[in-house]
Design an enzyme around this catalytic site. Structure first.
Site, PDB file in Angstrom:
ATOM      1  N   ASP A   1      30.979  47.366  35.678  1.00 53.44           N
ATOM      2  CA  ASP A   1      29.677  46.749  35.882  1.00 53.44           C
ATOM      3  C   ASP A   1      28.855  47.461  36.953  1.00 53.44           C
ATOM      4  O   ASP A   1      29.399  47.947  37.949  1.00 53.44           O
ATOM      5  CB  ASP A   1      29.890  45.281  36.297  1.00 53.44           C
ATOM      6  CG  ASP A   1      28.593  44.540  36.526  1.00 53.44           C
ATOM      7  OD1 ASP A   1      27.815  44.417  35.563  1.00 53.44           O
ATOM      8  OD2 ASP A   1      28.350  44.096  37.663  1.00 53.44           O
TER       9      ASP A   1
ATOM     10  N   GLU B   1      28.373  50.670  32.614  1.00 46.53           N
ATOM     11  CA  GLU B   1      27.036  50.073  32.516  1.00 46.53           C
ATOM     12  C   GLU B   1      26.175  50.797  33.539  1.00 46.53           C
ATOM     13  O   GLU B   1      26.202  50.481  34.731  1.00 46.53           O
ATOM     14  CB  GLU B   1      27.070  48.575  32.811  1.00 46.53           C
ATOM     15  CG  GLU B   1      25.731  47.913  32.531  1.00 46.53           C
ATOM     16  CD  GLU B   1      25.286  46.925  33.597  1.00 46.53           C
ATOM     17  OE1 GLU B   1      24.217  46.325  33.414  1.00 46.53           O
ATOM     18  OE2 GLU B   1      25.974  46.774  34.620  1.00 46.53           O
TER      19      GLU B   1
END
Length: 641
Positions: free
Chosen positions: A320, A373
């Protein structure tokens, strides 16, 4: 509880080699050494504790077993300057609630902390750690032996992203979420029926605030107790594997919360986080940023990543907020950040850490993938470290996602003025190993649902959404879809409620679901749609210039010569008759999928099963098809051999 004996200091699980690797930042299995471990010592069963707190004056283990007394079971600091405190408590068994009582050398600071390496925690809002036995008998040997081929970059990858607490809820039981065992009963069957290849869980690592969806992690080595025990989560992964479904975890090494029982200010100093607030505090997320330049912190994070691959048989990690790690000025205004030694805004410590992380993952678990990401133009995110890349296997294509949703949100009458938003992605489509995400981020914070983004009346909304998903599956790149999007949930996702499964009583929603089911099946069985996702040889425009009629057509190719799929999209509500499209060869081109088919809720326009290619040159090709393009539709054609 039986009387617990006094603590022993004549045993350690840590060798000199462990300490060396820990201080070097390369120890990737710290979870076997630090934390709480059930062992037998001198014929006594009990628990060995080890915690890193170099700036503590004293550390003791407290819990129900000693009435939370800070004097009963003090740990002893090792004499090797590692900053590790350790000790063995006989008679202390699995399931015991505990914390570390830490008295700092500085400012008279004292605090009760959870164990950074705890395998299990109390169910929030409680905040203590639990000793836990990690034994589990796995039944997924076939999957583990063959998963490298399933996870390979030239294999089909269609991911069902989901939040464990809101996929289904039991309204009759006070709206409670399913636990891991209940998910294991329902989820594998559903995902297999929908023909997805993988499930991606939003972070399951323990987190105090449910509304963070797991992105504010306190327990980097524990699945959240909200849904069951570690063995319960292992069972869920096991069941998915037995159904041939891979499991990806969303993992958050970018920041952590300031909860008193967590990592923040752990021993009265900025231990895990960077001491400089310009580097150690995230102003937008009001959370703390790891000190990636500190060797022990790097070893902690790398060990966390490998822990899930080791103990839970996880097949991939979606990392993330990588962009927030890479840039010193991320989320900061001028004057709120300090340039690196070269005067740039790159966080060189974070870059080094990410490379080390990926090298460790692919070294020890070559059958898995890491997925970044990352929302900027940072070069070579998904390229090997030996050529200067960050070493990830794949990267989310955020540019494609934003451009595509912006295009589809336009009324079709205006789409011709935004045609470049469809075609621009192919200018950079092969610069990285891209994954195409329609994730949870696109259906929260007032963004509405996927079906809600589509313009027009209800019929056009559903037609647009089917056409969008068809275009997505034709476009180069692996696929990801958040739960609820597969049946066109009307409402924005709410983590406190179940998905709107009752919508499947209505034909348009079943049509979307059936369309996704068939898209996934077709995608998984046609090498042309996945085998060369990351190579320019796998894609060729037929016509990208028909902006006036808002149509595009392109060819996807497998590695085997002649194995091709033609994709044609009409993004207007007008049926286009006698529309000629160039193809690379003659013969019969079968219409294998049509988003406007009646079984999906469409109008039923199409090409009666296929078209014979005529020797009429168009689009620079020797043959062409005379097609009927249904309104707001994506069509797939395959040449019969």
């Amino acid at each position: 509880m039986d009387q617990i004996e006094s603590i022993k200091h004549d045993i350690s699980l840590l060798t000199e080699g462990d300490i060396y690797l820990f201080r070097q930042g390369t120890h990737a299995r710290l979870y076997d050494k630090l934390g709480a471990h059930q062992i037998v010592h001198k014929n006594q069963q009990g628990t060995f504790f080890a915690v890193w707190a170099p700036n503590a004056q004293s550390v003791s283990v407290i819990g129900d077993f000693n009435n939370w007394s800070a004097d009963a079971h003090p740990l002893k600091m090792r004499s090797d300057d590692s900053g590790v405190w350790e000790g063995f408590i006989p008679g202390l068994l699995s399931g015991t609630v505990y914390k570390y009582h830490i008295v700092s050398r500085y400012h008279g600071y004292r605090v009760d902390k959870g164990d950074p390496f705890a395998f299990f925690w109390e169910t929030p809002p409680k905040t203590a750690s639990k000793t836990w036995d990690m034994d589990y008998e796995w039944n997924d040997a076939d999957w583990m032996n063959n998963r490298k081929a399933v996870n390979d970059l030239d294999a089909p990858l269609s991911i069902y992203e989901m939040h464990s607490g809101s996929w289904r809820r039991l309204v009759e039981e006070d709206n409670r979420p399913l636990n891991y065992r209940e998910l294991a009963k329902w989820l594998p069957e559903y995902v297999r029926e929908m023909n997805f290849t993988h499930v991606e869980f939003l972070p399951v690592t323990e987190h105090p605030f449910y509304g963070s969806w797991g992105y504010q992690t306190t327990g980097y080595f524990s699945p959240t107790a909200r849904y069951g025990t570690p063995q319960d989560f292992m069972y869920l992964v096991d069941c998915l594997h037995q159904q041939g479904i891979g499991v990806i975890l969303d993992w958050v090494p970018s920041h952590f919360p300031d909860d008193a029982h967590g990592l923040h200010y752990f021993d009265g100093t900025y231990l895990f986080e960077h001491a400089d607030p310009k580097r150690g505090y995230h102003p937008e997320w009001q959370s703390y940023i790891f000190n990636y330049g500190r060797h022990e912190v790097r070893a902690f994070l790398i060990s966390s990543a490998l822990f899930w691959l080791d103990k839970y048989h996880i097949d991939g990690l979606r990392v993330d907020a990588v962009a927030s790690m890479l840039y010193l000025d991320y989320g900061r205004r001028e004057g709120e950040w300090t340039p690196n030694q070269h005067g740039g805004n790159e966080d060189l410590d974070a870059v080094s850490f990410l490379r080390s992380l990926n090298e460790a993952v692919y070294r020890d678990y070559p059958g898995v993938q890491t997925i970044a990401e990352e929302s900027t133009a940072w070069p070579a995110v998904s390229r090997p470290t030996y050529v200067g890349g960050l070493g990830f296997g794949m990267k989310w294509n955020m540019g494609w996602m934003h451009d595509t949703l912006t295009y589809f949100s336009k009324d079709p009458v205006y789409r011709k003025h935004h045609h470049n938003q469809l075609t621009f992605s192919l200018w950079y489509a092969f610069n990285e190993n891209f994954l195409l995400p329609f994730s949870h981020d696109e259906v929260v914070h007032g963004k509405g649902s996927m079906i809600g983004k589509m313009p027009g009346d209800d019929w056009q909304k559903f037609a647009n959404l089917r056409a969008l998903y068809g275009y997505m599956y034709g476009h180069p790149g692996k696929k990801l879809l958040f739960m609820g999007n597969e049946f066109a949930q009307w409402s924005e996702w709410n983590h406190d409620r179940s998905l709107e499964w009752e919508l499947l009583q209505h034909a348009p929603h079943r049509g979307i679901q059936d369309w996704l089911k068939d898209l996934n099946h077709f995608y998984r069985n046609e090498a042309a749609l996945y085998e060369q996702d990351f190579a320019s040889e796998g894609f060729e425009w037929v016509d990208c210039n028909d902006w006036e009629e808002s149509t595009i057509s392109f060819i996807r190719s497998a590695k085997r010569s002649g194995d091709v799929i033609l994709v044609v999209c009409n993004f207007t509500p007008i049926t286009r008759m006698n529309y000629r499209v160039g193809v690379p060869r003659g013969g019969w081109w079968r219409e294998v999928l049509n988003s406007d088919a009646t079984q999906y809720g469409g109008s039923g326009h199409g090409n009666l099963g296929g078209v014979e290619a005529a020797p009429v040159s168009v689009h620079g090709r020797s043959h062409s098809l005379m097609l009927s393009l249904p309104p707001l539709a994506t069509l797939f054609f395959k040449a019969e051999e």
